[in-house]
Design a protein around this motif. Structure first.
Motif, PDB file in Angstrom:
ATOM      1  N   LYS A  69     -14.445  -0.012  -1.990  1.00  0.00           N
ATOM      2  CA  LYS A  69     -13.008   0.078  -2.284  1.00  0.00           C
ATOM      3  C   LYS A  69     -12.268   1.003  -1.333  1.00  0.00           C
ATOM      4  CE  LYS A  69     -13.474  -1.009  -7.180  1.00  0.00           C
ATOM      5  NZ  LYS A  69     -14.821  -1.598  -7.016  1.00  0.00           N
ATOM      6  N   SER A  70     -13.005   1.926  -0.715  1.00  0.00           N
ATOM      7  CA  SER A  70     -12.328   2.904   0.139  1.00  0.00           C
ATOM      8  C   SER A  70     -12.119   2.388   1.554  1.00  0.00           C
ATOM      9  CB  SER A  70     -13.126   4.201   0.172  1.00  0.00           C
ATOM     10  OG  SER A  70     -14.324   3.996   0.871  1.00  0.00           O
ATOM     11  N   ARG A  71     -12.643   1.207   1.854  1.00  0.00           N
ATOM     12  CA  ARG A  71     -12.485   0.713   3.232  1.00  0.00           C
ATOM     13  C   ARG A  71     -11.857  -0.669   3.313  1.00  0.00           C
ATOM     14  NH1 ARG A  71     -17.785   0.913   6.438  1.00  0.00           N
ATOM     15  NH2 ARG A  71     -16.444   0.593   8.245  1.00  0.00           N
ATOM     16  N   LEU A  72     -11.502  -1.225   2.175  1.00  0.00           N
ATOM     17  CA  LEU A  72     -10.873  -2.549   2.167  1.00  0.00           C
ATOM     18  C   LEU A  72      -9.617  -2.526   3.026  1.00  0.00           C
ATOM     19  CD1 LEU A  72     -11.009  -5.386   0.847  1.00  0.00           C
ATOM     20  CD2 LEU A  72      -9.518  -4.500  -0.921  1.00  0.00           C
ATOM     21  N   TYR A  73      -9.530  -3.475   3.937  1.00  0.00           N
ATOM     22  CA  TYR A  73      -8.403  -3.450   4.877  1.00  0.00           C
ATOM     23  C   TYR A  73      -7.896  -4.854   5.157  1.00  0.00           C
ATOM     24  CZ  TYR A  73      -5.778  -2.705   9.166  1.00  0.00           C
ATOM     25  OH  TYR A  73      -4.785  -2.678  10.113  1.00  0.00           O
ATOM     26  N   MET A 122      -0.998  -4.152   1.829  1.00  0.00           N
ATOM     27  CA  MET A 122      -1.487  -2.772   1.827  1.00  0.00           C
ATOM     28  C   MET A 122      -0.492  -1.870   1.100  1.00  0.00           C
ATOM     29  SD  MET A 122      -4.461  -2.448   3.294  1.00  0.00           S
ATOM     30  CE  MET A 122      -4.825  -0.932   4.141  1.00  0.00           C
ATOM     31  N   ALA A 156      -0.208   4.335   3.239  1.00  0.00           N
ATOM     32  CA  ALA A 156      -1.208   3.395   3.749  1.00  0.00           C
ATOM     33  C   ALA A 156      -0.535   2.314   4.577  1.00  0.00           C
ATOM     34  CB  ALA A 156      -1.970   2.766   2.590  1.00  0.00           C
TER      35      ALA A 156
END
Lengths: 76, 355
Positions: free
Chosen positions: B216-220, B227, B235
């Motif tokens: 979840k901390s790197r979903l891009y 975003m 973000a």
């Protein structure tokens, strides 16, 4: 660009600032609170902090290996 | 950092009154002339090719609600990123499978009120679905009665109305049978260190983040608005900088990141994402003359005259217009002669407070 304790790579650390820090920041730059960049109270990070309209959120930004603080006024 | 270093660096600080916005615009604009003006599409390559070059820059700077080619990078948690099997199971849950990708032909029978869907079994096998499973999922999703007949599915609609049957069959073909709606086609990739990650040709990150096995901390995603909605304005600002940087780098154009940061900060100043243009930043200008100098001159002047607006002449455009010195650089400083005992000067001073 990552915040150290943030929940996400792209979300720097947010927190609500107290009156004293804000006052010195604004006085140094001869600014009014309304001149600050804005953040909506419905913004996911503002919701997470429970920030209310009129409060100021401090963002610990970390761009191009340069750490600095960024302030946003909470608006509706 | 020690004191000497700090002092040496501080000489290169941007001074107050420096027109950073104009410098940023020129710094991006000049090398930008070398960019390709059109994106090319190649036939036969399976992976989606993201929009690049000038069209992508325009898309970002105009703050378009949806990019032409949304792409989501799904990184996996420590368990799933090492095993292909687990990565595949995550990809399967993301990969958007629509009915029209599984059906070879749909036959509508208007007298009986049925729709017969002849399945493409090869396509169904590729996403690990059997005819019975498809029928079951379809029935659950739509509420229609669905039964399997060999390689096809028969749907009973219990109506003889042609219009209803037709619209129902169109709706059936659009139904998402497996995966996440709006997530697009998901492809598993492997980087140099052997770690698996997934690239999806959509931008429904708010649903993808709910899945197990996703970091979840790197979903891009390259969709700035997606975003913004999921992670907030900061973000979105970082995504903007990153996407601008990436697009320019692809074209081998070197622009200092700080110029891009100025653009992104200006676009996100008001708490949401504003494009640069008439409806975004320039539309917000307070000065009547600045607005009139840009576009729709008569409309702005007539409106200002009707409502008795006041122009404080603090911007660049309006001062150039009337031939005054612009309030930038050395022009941003104002001088007043202090004659002792003169009350007039005092009162002027109050009016002319900078900003």
């Amino acid at each position: 660009m990552a915040g150290k304790r943030g929940d996400h790579e792209y979300v720097p650390v947010h927190d609500i600032v107290d009156g004293k820090e804000l006052r010195t920041f604004l006085e140094e730059r001869k600014l009014k609170v309304e001149n600050l960049p804005k953040i909506f109270s419905t913004d996911p990070q503002a919701v997470k902090l429970g920030a209310k309209e009129g409060q100021v959120i401090r963002v610990k930004r970390n761009d191009h290996s340069n750490e600095y603080l960024y302030y946003r006024l909470v608006i509706k | 950092m020690n004191e000497k270093k700090r002092e040496a660096i501080s000489e290169f600080d941007v001074h107050s009154g420096e027109p950073v916005g104009i410098i940023a615009a020129q710094s991006i604009g000049e090398p930008g002339t070398q960019m390709i003006l059109r994106t090319f599409h190649y036939a036969g390559i399976e992976a989606t090719i993201a929009t690049s070059g000038l069209p992508r820059i325009v898309e970002l700077v105009d703050a378009r609600k949806r990019p032409a080619t949304p792409i989501t990078y799904v990184y996996l948690d420590s368990e799933a990123r090492k095993s292909l099997e687990k990565a595949e199971s995550v990809a399967k849950r993301i990969n958007e499978v629509r009915m029209n990708g599984l059906v070879r032909r749909a036959i509508e029978n208007f007298s009986k009120g049925t729709v017969k869907l002849i399945l493409d079994m090869q396509a169904a096998e590729a996403v690990e679905l059997t005819a019975a499973q498809i029928a079951q999922k379809l029935a659950k999703a739509t509420g229609y009665e669905a039964s399997v007949e060999g390689g096809s599915i028969l749907i009973r609609l219990h109506t003889n109305n042609m219009k209803e049957i037709r619209s129902a069959s169109v709706r059936l073909m659009k139904k998402v049978i497996q995966g996440i709606e709006g997530a697009g086609k998901a492809i598993i990739q492997q980087d140099k260190s052997g770690t698996f990650y997934i690239i999806a040709a959509g931008s429904n990150v708010s649903e993808i983040i709910k899945l197990d096995g996703v970091d979840k901390s790197r979903l891009y995603t390259n969709d700035v608005f997606a975003m913004y909605n999921l992670f907030g304005i900061e973000a979105a600002r970082n995504t903007l900088v990153n996407e601008l940087k990436k697009t320019l780098k692809e074209q081998k154009i070197n622009v200092d990141e700080r110029h891009l940061a100025v653009v992104a900060d200006a676009m996100t100043y008001a708490g949401d994402i504003k494009g640069i243009g008439r409806h975004g930043l320039s539309g917000q200008k307070i000065s009547v003359f600045a607005k009139a100098a840009y576009e729709e001159t008569v409309k702005h002047l007539v409106n200002a005259a009707t409502f008795g607006e006041i122009d404080h002449m603090r911007g660049v455009t309006e001062n150039i217009l009337v031939g005054k010195q612009i309030p930038l650089g050395t022009g941003s400083v104002k001088l007043a002669i202090k004659r002792s005992g003169s009350k007039k000067v005092e009162s002027e001073k109050k009016q002319d407070k900078p900003q």
